[in-house]
Every structure is written in C-alpha cells, then in structure tokens.
Design a protein around this motif. Structure first.
Motif: not given
Lengths: 367, 367, 367, 367
Positions: C158-164, C313-321, C326-329
């Motif tokens: 989800n690209e919106d989520a990625m921006v977060m 922690t960006t790589s780790m957060l990517l995994k949890t998304v 994690l739903k940062p959107e």
C-alpha cells in the motif's frame, strides 16, 4: 552487483605490473612468486601498499586443503597494515598516502547483514581476502569497499600492535568475550591457550572477571597465560579439569567457558564445567559435529554461541590500544621480512617447538 | 537449612487428618487415595486448599518412571490455584482466605540463584512440587516459601486461565519467546504444536513477529495453531520443512527456532532452518544427547539456549491476562472433577485421539 | 568530503531543466514554483521521480522561520516514495526504475555515528532533505548516499502506507516506543495525540502493554486514539491527569511516559505521572528549556531519553506493514495532487478544524 | 504488614538493656549517649553487634535538618559490618556468630519492586536504617529482613574495605557506572571528586574506558583522583571545562557524564559536555530543580538517569574485592573508636581542611 570481482576481469584490462607475493598452489604447496600487482576495479576500492602482515591459523588450514573456497593461484593473508596507493572515486573516508589497518572482514555497509552489524555475513564481502580474492601476504593488495573495510591508524601507534587488530583481537573479543557476556566478578575458563585463546584472555580483562582460568596441554603456553593475566592455569594432560574447577567454584562451575580450539573434546570440556546460567562461547573452527548433552543441559539455563568475527569492535579496540589498556604486541614472538615469508610459515607452523605465537612479516621496501 | 522438609518429620508431629489425592505408586502405577492432609512445617509455609489443578506432560514422564527424584507415595501435580487455609508467621504478603496462583517453581528468594532471577535453580526450591515434596493434585497442598512462590489472583479473573499461568504459559514465554529474543518483524518457527508449543505461539505474539510457522505431525494441532495465530503451518510428515522455509525466507532461514518436543530429530530441524544470526530456543525435555553441527554452525553467529522455567514473568503474564492481551483459557479442552482425576489422566494421556490440550481438574468441594 | 553538495556547485554544471516544487521563501512565505530539476552530483547519489509525499509538522515550523538552517529558496519535504530516474555509478543496491521509499534521514553508512546506528547524526547526512538540501515536495529529488538512504518497496505494498514510513512511524517507534522500552504488561501514557503521538500508539502495541493512555486537549483526536487502540483517553482540559493516573495505577504512576508535543507543560506532565523505575521518552521538538525536578526524581530510578529518529528500524517496520501487523495508512485523512500542495498545507496547518492527521500529496503525472 | 516496626512497640516489651550510640537530636544537634539495645521484633530480623561503621555525606544532611523523615532521638548510620548476636526463626542464610556486611538498603525480597531488583523502593524497606529506624553508629543494630539485607563476609577479607561496600561503592557503581553504561574505549567525565565520585572512578575501571576525566574545585581531591586512575583532571575554578573537553574529544563531548555533587551548576556541566548518543548518570542528591536544555538536547539522542542505590551488585562487588580487582580501602583516610564518634564527625564534616575521604569508626569492645 558485487565488486568482489575475480582476477579474470582484471587480467583483461591491465598491463602487467609485477609484485612479490605468497601464493597458494594447491594442498601442501605454496611459493613466494611474482604476481600481477592489483589495480582499482570499482569506485569503492583501494589499493594498499603493505607495510606489515602476519600469518593466521586459518592460513595453515588452507594449506592443508581444508578450505575449498581457496583455489590454487590465490595470494594468501587477510591481516595487516599498509599505505593507500590508489583509491576509487567513491571512497570518502580515505585518501592516497593514508596509513590504514586492513580488516580481515570486507563489508559493503549496505546489505541487510551489514546494517545489523553482522559484517561477517556481508552479501558482497565477509571473509574474502586471501580466500575468494587475493590477500595481504604480498607487496600490494586490493581492498573492496574501502570505506567500510579499512581503519585509519592513529598517529604514533605501535604498528606491530595494529596488525593484531585485523583479526585475532576482534575474534577473541567478539566471539569469546562479548558473546560470553563476561561481567565483573565472573569466573571464566578459556579452553586453548594459542594465539586466539590468549587474545580472549587479554580482552576478557576489560570486564574485571574475578578469575580467568586457562586450560591447555602445553606448559609453555600456560606459562605465558600467567604473564598475560590468567589467575589459574590447568594442564589437562596432568589434571582433571572438572575436579579442579568444581573445587574452586563450590561445585557450581564457571560463568563463562570459551572454546578456542575447535575439536569435539574441548567443546566437551566446556559442557562439563559450565554452571547453571552460564555461557559457552565458541571461537574454534570445527571440522566435525559435536555431541551436545541436552539430556543434562536442557534445564541448566545455559547459552551457547557461535560467531565468525564481525570486526564491529575494531574502532573500539583501536581506542583501547591507544589508551594503553590493551597491549596486543605481547602476542608477537617473531619478526620476518616479506622475502622470508616461507621461513615465517615454517616457524608459525611449528609453533610449539618454536615457542611461536604471532609472527610479523614486514615489507622491507617500506618499513 | 531448607524448609522443603520431608514427610518423615511431618508424620511424627501431626495427628492424622485425611484428604484425597492422586498418588504415584511406582512406574506405571497411580491411584486416587486417601493421604494425610499437609500442615505448616516452617514459618514461611502456606497450606492451600486446591480449587483447580491440571496435568502436565511431565506428570506422564513421571508415571513412566523417567524422573528418578519422584519416589512411590508422592502426590503429583505442580500447577493450580487455591485458597490459603493456614499460614506461617513469617509470611508477609498473604493471609488466610486469599485466592492464590501456585507457581510450579518454589523459590526462597534469598539464595544467589534467586537473587539473579534464576528461581528454577533455587538452592532450597526449584521444581519440588509433585517431585521432591507432595504436589497439587489433591485437596490440599503445602507451599514452602509462600511469599515468593504464590501470586494473588486478581478480582474477577478467569480461574481456568489462571491455572495456565502456573507452568505452561511462563514456560513457553520464558524458555521459548524470551530466550529466542523474538522481535517485531521476525520470522519464527515453533517445532511442536502441543500445549507447550501453543503457549509459545500465544506469547510470541506479544512481540509482533511477521511470521510464526508451526511445525507438527498432527493436522488437528496444526489446525488449532492457525486459530491461535500461526501464519503458516507445516505437517512434517508430508513436506520438506527446510525446503518450504528456505523458500519463504529467500534462502535465509528463520530468525528464531523454538524446539518444543524434546527429541534429537526436532532439534535437528531447528539447526537446519536457522538463519545466520538466529536463535534456537530449546524448551523440550531431552532424554538423550543430540548432534550439534558445529562444522556448519561455527561461523553462523547463532545462539542456542536451554532453560527450566524461572516463573520470573508470572506477574507480567497476570497483567497481560487481566488486560485481555492473552487468553490462555484457549488451551483448555476438557474439564474434570478431582474425583475423576484418573479419567482426566486417561484423556490427557491419549491427547491425539481425544483432541486434548490442557485439562482442568476441579476440587468439587470448593468450586 | 561530503557529497551533500550545495546548489551552487549544481547551478554551474547543469543546463536548466525545469520541474514544479514547493519553495520556502522566508518566514511565512512559500510558493509552488518552477525550479531546476536535480541531477546526479556524486557517484553515490540517486535522482528520484516523486510518486507521493506528505507534509510534516516540522515543515510548519520551518515556515514560521523557526529552523535557521533552512534558507529561502529551499524546496521543502523530507518524506515520500518514488521511482529511481538516474543513479550514480557506485550505487549497488538499486537501479533505474526501482520503486523506493525515501528515508527522512540521509546516512553515508561509513562515519562513526552511522557505524553505531546513529544515522541521525551522520557526519555527511542526518536530516538534510528539505533542510540543507532540496526536498521531496517536488517532481524530483536528489538523494545522496542512495544505498543507505533509500529502501525497496515490496511488491504490492500500500503506497500510502509506505509514505508513513519515511519519518512519522520510525519517529514514534524509535524515539517513543523503543527508547521508552515498552514491555508486555506495561502501563504507558502518551502525552499528545497528534500524528506523532498516534504513530507511537500504533507501534507501542508491538510490545503488548496492558494499558496505553492517550492524553490531549482535543476530543476528536482522543476519539481517534480509541479507534487506534488506546485503552483510556484523558482530556487534560477537563481532568486532573495525575489524579486519574495515580488512581488506576495504585498510586505508582506509569511505566512509560512519551512526550509527543514539545512544550514545558507536557514534559511536566510526564514527570508528574512517572513511576519509580519508569522511562520518559521525549519525541517532541522543544524550543525552550524545561524544569527538571531532580529534587523529586533523583532517587526515583527513572530514565529520560531524547532522540532524533535514526530510521534504523525502517526495514523492520516494512516487514510489519507487509505482514499486516501495522496499518499506518490509518493516519491518512486527506489526499491532494502536487499542484494543490498549497491547499494541502492549508488543510494540514488547520489540523484541528479540518480533523486532519496526515495528508498524501501525489505527483499526478505518475500515480 | 511491614516488620520495620517503630521503637514504640519495642519499648513496651523489653527490659531495658543499655548501649552507646550516636543520636540525632534535631537540626544541628547530636550526642553520643546511652540508648536501649535493640532486640528481635520479627522472625525475619537479626540483631548485629557492630564491628566497624562509617559516616556518610547523607548523615551531614540529616544533621542540617534536611531529611524530614529523620526525627530527634534517631540513632544515625546506615553502613558497617558486624557479628550476628541474635536472630529470628525464619532467617535461613545466617546464624549467630556470622560476620556480616550490612547493606544500606533494607529489602524484603518479596514486593514487586524487590522482584524487579529495585530494592531501593522496597515497599517494606528501602533506605530505612538511620532514617526511619535506628542505625549503625552504635554498639548494636537491628536489621529487618536479614536474609535479603545482610551479606556474609568472606574469610580473610579486609574489613575496612568491606565497610565501603555498604553504600558508597554500590552507589558509585550502580548509579554512576552501570547507569552510565560505561563501555571499553569510552571517554567518561565524573563531575565531583568527593568519596562518591571517587567510588565511581574506581568502579568505572571495570569496563576499560579509554579516558576518565575528574572535575572538581579542590586540587587535593584531583591529585588523589590521579592516584586512583583518572587519566585527566580539571579544576573548574581555573579552566573552562567545556573548552578542554571539546578539545580532547574532537568537539564531540564525552560518552558518559556522571554527576556526583547534586547542585544545578554541576548538572549544567554534564549537559554542556555530553556527546550525541551520550549518557548522563546522576548520583547527586538534589535539593532544587535544574534546568534541562531540551531546546539543545531534544535531537542529541542522550539518556539521563537517576537512581537511589539498589545494592543489587553487592555480591558482585564482594567478588571483585576478594579477587583484588577493587581496593576500596583506598577511600579511607581516618580511623576512630566509637567513643570518639563526635570527633569523627568533626573530621568528616571538615573534609577539605582535614583531607578526609571516608572515616572508619570501630567498636572498640570488639575489634
């Protein structure tokens, strides 16, 4: 994507300039021969004029033919210091003329393993020098990813001491002392008093253990252990290690057991003497599986670790050498010129007879 | 110096009051019989009227004769909740009538091991209930060191859930999840989907791993694993575990492998699938040594841990149950009265056929 | 030695190609104008065609003139995702056409701070985007040290989520949750329910706290906090925070207090409600000193931390998304086109009235 | 529920036996007087015949009237060693005649804080000796919760050294060195070279920092700091601390700053000299709030800690003293008999003039 390129590429592009080097020529064979001088292959490379190098136990393994990644024609050696002779455009931290320490581990600094501090498993590096690419027992060496694989040598540093920071000191420290989580007041046993065990002994003292017990079969090495700070030595030929250790620890065992040999028997010793809650830190290079006594250890709350050195502590070790807390030059017993590298191998290969620990090999043209 | 006193002392001092209990009568033999009701033997003791107890896999091992510290005549059981009936003068935290959770681990709170949080190795306690002293599958039980071996049950708590906090939840959490250092985003494999593996699965989710893979030979248990939060299940009878795991991890392997069976084959699986830098956390009770592949693992930067549960996390687990983050009652499949304890053993002993996980045994007089 | 070069160098070398961007024009002034399109300046650079960006609270601070390092003419923005358009020769991990997440922190990966994981203090990077060099609220942006400052976007994300994940999620997680050492069962209070406080709330749930209490003055934000997982909300306009918290914690206070506003009053709240042994994790950007009550806190065994996000922690957060943990959107309330960036600023700048959290700004040409 | 009972209970039950002690008689007043000898009040108590005690800076604060929990009539003192004279029935670890070290912190070992290792906040203990109950500057003292508040003195130990382990060494070590997370190679500054700062200096060396810089206004104390292992000393009366430190750290600042005074100015120094990523460990007892410069520190990734000593490291410190790694007797400058305790206070109260660090007060009858 890697710039750890093979010499094939290299042969095609470069006019042949010659240098001297120690070449592996297949199991049991080595020679001091003329080889092509390395050049920059990627913008992140440096070519280093060697000043001093040394021989590692691993080099002896290679010569026995035990390390299949090393092919005939390879220049050996993964330790040493030198002066940067030429440098790729993307190298930021160094310039031509800088005196540098070469890490035995090459790291690109960008892969997932490097980002986690596991340089040993770098996807484009790891232990490649004197293994998958040519090494440091030569007049010159090419170092890929120079920014993350070289360290500046502080002004006025003891250069012999520096050579010990390429591999043996970080190995003893990271795989033995840090993985063993040595803490003030701990009782520590180090099984094996060779160079690597002694490197663990030296750096164990950073954390004020109350006892460091050295175990070996060679009285000469045990004598040296005492000089290096061991509080007790045990010659396992003459004594029951377990009995002695249980006696001095009120039948508990040691807090930390460091395996610095690499054979099943010494790993067995570690299992015998470890206390509940203790840590067994393996440094040894093992060729065979070992028996793990889970039937006795499953409820003993112990931790066993393995590790190929990551050299993540090199900067820190440099600081402790600079401040005088660590004197790794103690490990050096012999000095040779590069042209005598064959003789250096003879001495190091007969360590017990020659009372050898580490040898320094100097590139006479320079030092 | 210990107050974990034998029943010999007890016999001499107390007029015989009777109660019902499940007695171990030697390998293969058990019975539901009348036994003497326990009394306070030390000022730090409490006698607890049992409300609910359960059966542990370890009890089955005892019945096979595998646990030499358990002698015929012993009342089994090391889990449960109850109400304090009488109490020693030096007990500070509890009073008669308090509803309490019994820890499977007795700790004096004062020895060196207890001070380091290793209650499992308490010099005067550890796992003694239903082992070296009489246990909880009875109407009453004496708990030594009550202050450090009992926990208050929060008002309104689900009492079936509480029984799961005596042993199985802290065991899965401490030996598996904490020792495995599960972190957000990790890929975790749990080998064994029995109650203990499922307890690890439930508590692994405290740390937001990206994958939890359950491995077993029983499809029923794997189905339940899915309901409990597993992201993938593998039946090792039908599939190559290593192939599947290497495929979904880009050939790296898992960050954490939890061994929840206790046999060489399952420990072998853990070694096969662990990634560089990974942790193997052993929970299983092993009866035999295993082969440790140091020839492959010496340079993989892995950590192997063993542990008998310390129950240092019981208070924390109580909070997570209270807040609804953890619902351990999911593990309960069957309910019995204490007078049907033999039937309860039959069901639990035929877990696969009966689709049994944990059973609750209630002391009918009370609950 | 840095390649974070000024536009001066750039002006001289490149024929002017134009693009649209949001330019800071001095305190209180901004405009959507034509600017020169960036080009590769160093072999470690990438030029990225923006797909989506957003506005940060820091951008509003810059517009007030509060950030002296930002000079008129600067393109703002330090968040977003895009597609690599051109790339320096030494970039190893990426190629033209790759979809990438831009980290708000630029790191060279080779300085001492980067080697210690403190990318925020990188000697050649840190927070430079939209600050010392041009940023992401534009059609294109130049990213120095691309290998260590960009992340691959997983297929199907989800690209919106990625921006977060460029800034707000790692900031809430690293500065708030990790520094606060949130553990299972903890009682956590987050002071400030703006986007950054909510990011802390979302990621706090990785560690199974028993309570997460959100404190704010805006009922709308508190309502959203409940939807995002808060177990309790307190409007500090109507209630005594300290009284409520002491009541629900048996007069102990919270285990972790996260400051997510940046003013003396909210830091004071954290000191008021922290329990002995607790951690105060500051996320807020402070313009003034605060009063630290050491006369009350010197013996309370507390820890106070500050941190600029390191994005380690960006790589780790990517995994949890990716795994759906994690739903940062959820944080996104409004969408705009890049040509409407001024309107986007108006909305984000009137967050309370507009009920705005984060806004997404899409580069229409591309998305 | 606590057994930290008042003397009121005691008066009623016991026939008066007399002993000598140092009594606090209200602000500015103290006397060496006859007092009732303590007796066992709870089964977890021990009564200890004092062998040696000392005076703490805190005792001087009490005498100024600064510590409201101390009421007139209180026997002062919370440090020392002695011999167990009588003992409660529930004490397991000790017997009459044992030589013991008294911890300045009393812990019940069973409350939530004790279980977390925060003995300083024990719900029934903490700092009570010479504060809420009578202390150690007497012929005898009653120690509640003897099992968790006393330590066995190893055979042949230097008894003067042992007295330093009651408070000052664990305080310097836990609040300064451990909280400051001193690691090999670190640059450490200790602000304040009084006994507590020197205790931090001695124990900082457990972790092989490359530099330990002592800062004070008294040249005599700085001279002693050099003897105790400081690598650099700065007299802040004559020099700009910040200039010197920034010079020797390449403008970074120190990794660890330990505040060992307790006034706003010295805490300010710590903030001035701390490097990004650094730790400020407060040991000082503060009477006023301080200014915390979050406007400068919010993005510097620093950690600030406070702590009342927990004495969780006493056993470990005992081991390091036994092994000769730590020689706390260095801190002792003067010796007195208990009958000269008033003179001892005069000397310790004029520390600068008398060149006094710690004084030993012996109970002449015994030693």
């Amino acid at each position: 994507m890697s710039n750890v390129q093979t010499e094939k590429t290299y042969e095609k592009v470069v006019p042949e300039i010659q240098m001297w080097a120690l070449e592996y020529q297949g199991p049991g064979k080595k020679d001091y021969v003329k080889k092509k001088k390395p050049i920059i292959l990627a913008q992140t490379d440096a070519v280093v004029k060697m000043v001093k190098t040394t021989i590692c136990g691993t080099d002896l393994h290679i010569l026995k033919g035990d390390v299949p990644t090393v092919t005939p024609g390879r220049i050996l050696g993964h330790e040493g210091i030198g002066i940067i002779e030429s440098i790729g455009e993307s190298v930021n931290k160094f310039k031509v003329g800088d005196r540098v320490l070469i890490s035995c581990i090459t790291s690109d600094g960008i892969c997932d393993y490097c980002k986690r501090g596991m340089f040993s498993h770098c996807e484009n590096g790891g232990w490649v020098l004197g293994n998958k690419i040519d090494g440091t027992q030569a007049e010159f060496v090419r170092i890929p990813y120079a920014d993350t694989s070289l360290y500046s040598i502080p002004e006025g540093a003891n250069e012999d001491a520096m050579v010990m920071l390429s591999d043996i000191l970080p190995t003893g420290f990271e795989c033995g002392v840090l993985n063993g989580k040595i803490s003030p007041g701990d009782v520590v046993a180090i099984v094996g008093a060779g160079p690597i065990g002694l490197a663990a002994l030296l750096t164990a003292q950073f954390f004020a253990p109350s006892e460091v017990i050295m175990i070996d079969v060679d009285d000469e090495r045990l004598k040296r252990s005492k000089e290096f700070g061991a509080t007790l030595t045990i010659n396992s030929k003459n004594s029951s290690i377990k009995d002695i250790i249980m006696k001095i620890t009120d039948s508990r065992g040691v807090d930390v057991a460091i395996e610095a040999v690499g054979i099943p028997q010494t790993f067995e010793v570690c299992q015998d003497i470890i206390s509940p809650g203790g840590r067994i830190a393996n440094i040894g290079v093992h060729g065979k599986s070992v028996e793990l006594h889970l039937e006795k250890l499953w409820d003993k709350n112990i931790t066993i670790t393995t590790r190929l050195v990551d050299t993540t502590t090199t900067s820190m070790l440099l600081k402790t050498v600079k401040s005088g807390k660590l004197k790794p030059e103690k490990l050096i017993t012999h000095h040779f010129q590069l042209s005598d590298v064959i003789k250096a191998y003879d001495t190091f290969g007969n360590a017990q007879k020659e009372k050898a620990l580490k040898v320094i090999i100097s590139n006479e043209v320079l030092s």
